[in-house]
Design a protein around this motif. Structure first.
Motif, short mmCIF file in Angstrom:
data_model
loop_
_atom_site.label_atom_id
_atom_site.label_comp_id
_atom_site.label_asym_id
_atom_site.label_seq_id
_atom_site.Cartn_x
_atom_site.Cartn_y
_atom_site.Cartn_z
N GLU A 51 52.53 14.76 -32.86
CA GLU A 51 53.10 15.20 -31.60
C GLU A 51 53.38 16.69 -31.61
O GLU A 51 53.23 17.38 -30.60
N TYR A 52 53.82 17.19 -32.76
CA TYR A 52 54.09 18.62 -32.89
C TYR A 52 52.83 19.43 -32.68
O TYR A 52 52.82 20.43 -31.95
N ASP A 96 51.89 19.29 -28.98
CA ASP A 96 52.75 20.17 -28.18
C ASP A 96 52.43 21.64 -28.42
O ASP A 96 52.39 22.44 -27.49
#
Length: 61
Positions: A3-4, A7
């Protein structure tokens, strides 16, 4: 972690894209409002140099 990275990728694309768009808009506004008489100086010179050149490539219709 995935997810990092996702993003971070979205933010990077937005920052680079917005910066590019702002640069193009600012350049266009600068040429339009502050270009004066010599706004087309370089494009005119380029056209003068290329005058009389034989066209190469492309399809003939």
């Amino acid at each position: 972690m995935g997810e990092y990275v996702f993003d971070l990728s979205i933010v990077a694309v937005l920052v680079i894209g917005i910066t590019a768009i702002i640069g193009v808009l600012t350049n266009g506004a600068g040429e339009t409002f502050f270009g004066g008489k010599k706004r087309t100086e370089y494009t005119d010179k380029s056209a003068d140099v290329q005058a009389g050149w034989k066209l190469v490539g492309g399809s003939k219709k």
